[in-house]
Design a protein around this motif. Structure first.
Motif, PDB file in Angstrom:
ATOM      1  N   HIS A 228       4.631   0.089  -0.509  1.00  0.00           N
ATOM      2  CA  HIS A 228       4.067  -0.296  -1.807  1.00  0.00           C
ATOM      3  C   HIS A 228       3.649  -1.763  -1.807  1.00  0.00           C
ATOM      4  CE1 HIS A 228       4.565  -1.845  -6.009  1.00  0.00           C
ATOM      5  NE2 HIS A 228       3.749  -0.836  -6.226  1.00  0.00           N
ATOM      6  N   LEU A 229       4.464  -2.627  -1.196  1.00  0.00           N
ATOM      7  CA  LEU A 229       4.136  -4.055  -1.157  1.00  0.00           C
ATOM      8  C   LEU A 229       2.860  -4.304  -0.356  1.00  0.00           C
ATOM      9  CD1 LEU A 229       7.703  -5.590  -0.630  1.00  0.00           C
ATOM     10  CD2 LEU A 229       6.372  -5.472  -2.734  1.00  0.00           C
TER      11      LEU A 229
ATOM     12  N   PHE B 274      -0.120  10.621 -12.096  1.00  0.00           N
ATOM     13  CA  PHE B 274       0.618  10.875 -10.862  1.00  0.00           C
ATOM     14  C   PHE B 274       0.445  12.326 -10.418  1.00  0.00           C
ATOM     15  CE2 PHE B 274       4.990  12.089  -9.283  1.00  0.00           C
ATOM     16  CZ  PHE B 274       4.789  11.606  -8.001  1.00  0.00           C
ATOM     17  N   GLY B 275       0.512  13.252 -11.371  1.00  0.00           N
ATOM     18  CA  GLY B 275       0.332  14.670 -11.052  1.00  0.00           C
ATOM     19  C   GLY B 275      -1.076  14.991 -10.594  1.00  0.00           C
TER      20      GLY B 275
ATOM     21  N   LEU C 297       0.179   5.780  -4.329  1.00  0.00           N
ATOM     22  CA  LEU C 297       1.101   5.971  -3.209  1.00  0.00           C
ATOM     23  C   LEU C 297       2.010   7.169  -3.436  1.00  0.00           C
ATOM     24  CD1 LEU C 297       1.905   4.607  -0.503  1.00  0.00           C
ATOM     25  CD2 LEU C 297       3.678   3.396  -1.780  1.00  0.00           C
ATOM     26  N   LEU C 298       2.612   7.252  -4.615  1.00  0.00           N
ATOM     27  CA  LEU C 298       3.524   8.357  -4.905  1.00  0.00           C
ATOM     28  C   LEU C 298       2.775   9.678  -5.038  1.00  0.00           C
ATOM     29  CD1 LEU C 298       5.999   6.669  -7.417  1.00  0.00           C
ATOM     30  CD2 LEU C 298       6.375   7.195  -5.002  1.00  0.00           C
TER      31      LEU C 298
ATOM     32  N   SER D 262       6.776   9.087   4.618  1.00  0.00           N
ATOM     33  CA  SER D 262       6.983   7.735   4.105  1.00  0.00           C
ATOM     34  C   SER D 262       6.656   6.697   5.162  1.00  0.00           C
ATOM     35  CB  SER D 262       8.437   7.570   3.639  1.00  0.00           C
ATOM     36  OG  SER D 262       8.747   8.466   2.596  1.00  0.00           O
ATOM     37  N   LEU D 263       7.111   6.939   6.401  1.00  0.00           N
ATOM     38  CA  LEU D 263       6.831   5.997   7.474  1.00  0.00           C
ATOM     39  C   LEU D 263       5.339   5.980   7.805  1.00  0.00           C
ATOM     40  CD1 LEU D 263       8.102   4.011   9.433  1.00  0.00           C
ATOM     41  CD2 LEU D 263       8.486   5.901  11.031  1.00  0.00           C
ATOM     42  N   GLY D 264       4.702   7.146   7.794  1.00  0.00           N
ATOM     43  CA  GLY D 264       3.261   7.195   8.026  1.00  0.00           C
ATOM     44  C   GLY D 264       2.479   6.460   6.957  1.00  0.00           C
ATOM     45  N   LEU D 265       2.899   6.591   5.707  1.00  0.00           N
ATOM     46  CA  LEU D 265       2.238   5.867   4.615  1.00  0.00           C
ATOM     47  C   LEU D 265       2.430   4.358   4.748  1.00  0.00           C
ATOM     48  CD1 LEU D 265       3.047   8.167   1.558  1.00  0.00           C
ATOM     49  CD2 LEU D 265       0.776   7.656   2.480  1.00  0.00           C
TER      50      LEU D 265
END
Length: 282
Positions: free
Chosen positions: A273-274, A12-13, A109-110, A163-166
């Motif tokens: 994510h889904l 993740f990092g 994603l994260l 978040s909305l853009g992703l």
């Protein structure tokens, strides 16, 4: 909790650092940083020039001016950068290579969210930092707490926008579609805020309670509510809806607004994510 399942901190990092490095090389990110920093400097200088006493209310006047700038620019930055993130790599074919590694979609994603959030935090810190240096040089530290509080709220708004853009980037297969959806969402959030609420209230004769509840459905209005509360202890500037909110919630309204803005940041992540898990690199 679903997003954090099987997420390895090391991977993740690494993904977050890669995304941060890519963002710093992105010409749109550089342009956003320059524009936001320049506008913040101009607003701070105008705030000083308009006051008779430079040492009084310098930070407070500039903070009030920065609220509208943040509401206009920060969602645009977050939405466009988030929308380009996955969709652009999908078109270039690099996302297929990344997902071929032992990496989960949640980690990708994260990692992108953290990397882009770090880049946007740097942009906002530069803009606010330059503005604060000008104010401290010519003025005083009166209102510094609200100024720093606005920076924190701006970071939360940037996280929501990312978040909305992703979400758009993970759901739509092409960069043009994701970017177009992000720009349309920006227009809705910005121009259906005060104007949309005022028009709805006049046409539908909405009661004050419904008008205030409707305003909470727009994260930009939640940001504005919290920002105004940082500057002053009441919401008379928002009219009857603001007075109703203060009457019902009182001192709890500020932490409630901050918590709601943080919640809005998390809302798009689960569907993102889904969609990403289902679509992958295709």
């Amino acid at each position: 909790m679903i997003l954090l399942h099987n997420v390895t901190p090391k991977v993740f990092g690494l993904l977050a650092r890669k995304e941060l490095h890519d963002a710093l090389r992105n010409r749109w990110f550089v342009l956003y940083t320059l524009v936001f920093s320049l506008l913040a400097l101009v607003l701070s200088w105008m705030g000083l020039a308009s006051g008779q006493l430079y040492g009084l209310a310098g930070f407070g006047r500039t903070t009030a001016s920065l609220i509208n700038l943040v509401m206009l620019i920060v969602p645009l930055m977050g939405l466009t950068l988030g929308a380009l993130s996955l969709a652009l790599e999908r078109e270039q074919g690099t996302l297929l290579y990344v997902l071929a590694q032992p990496i989960t979609p949640a980690e990708v994603l994260l990692g992108k969210l953290l990397g882009l959030a770090t880049a946007l935090t740097a942009t906002l810190s530069i803009g606010f930092g330059l503005s604060g240096l000008v104010l401290a040089w010519r003025g005083s530290t009166i209102g510094l707490g609200a100024f720093l509080g606005l920076l924190g709220l701006a970071i939360l708004l940037a996280l929501f926008s990312l978040s909305l853009g992703l979400l758009f980037s993970s759901a739509l297969p092409r960069t043009a579609a994701a970017l177009g959806s992000a720009l349309f969402a920006w227009l809705l959030l910005v121009f259906l805020g005060d104007l949309g609420l005022l028009g709805s209230a006049l046409v539908l004769r909405m009661p004050i309670e419904a008008l205030f509840t409707l305003s909470l459905l727009n994260p930009l209005q939640v940001f504005k509510l919290a920002a105004i509360l940082l500057l002053q202890s009441d919401l008379q500037v928002l009219g009857p809806a603001g007075q109703y909110a203060m009457h019902i919630y009182g001192l709890r309204l500020l932490p409630l607004s901050i918590g709601l803005l943080g919640l809005w940041t998390l809302v798009p992540l689960l569907p993102a994510h889904l969609f990403f898990h289902r679509r992958g690199a295709l």
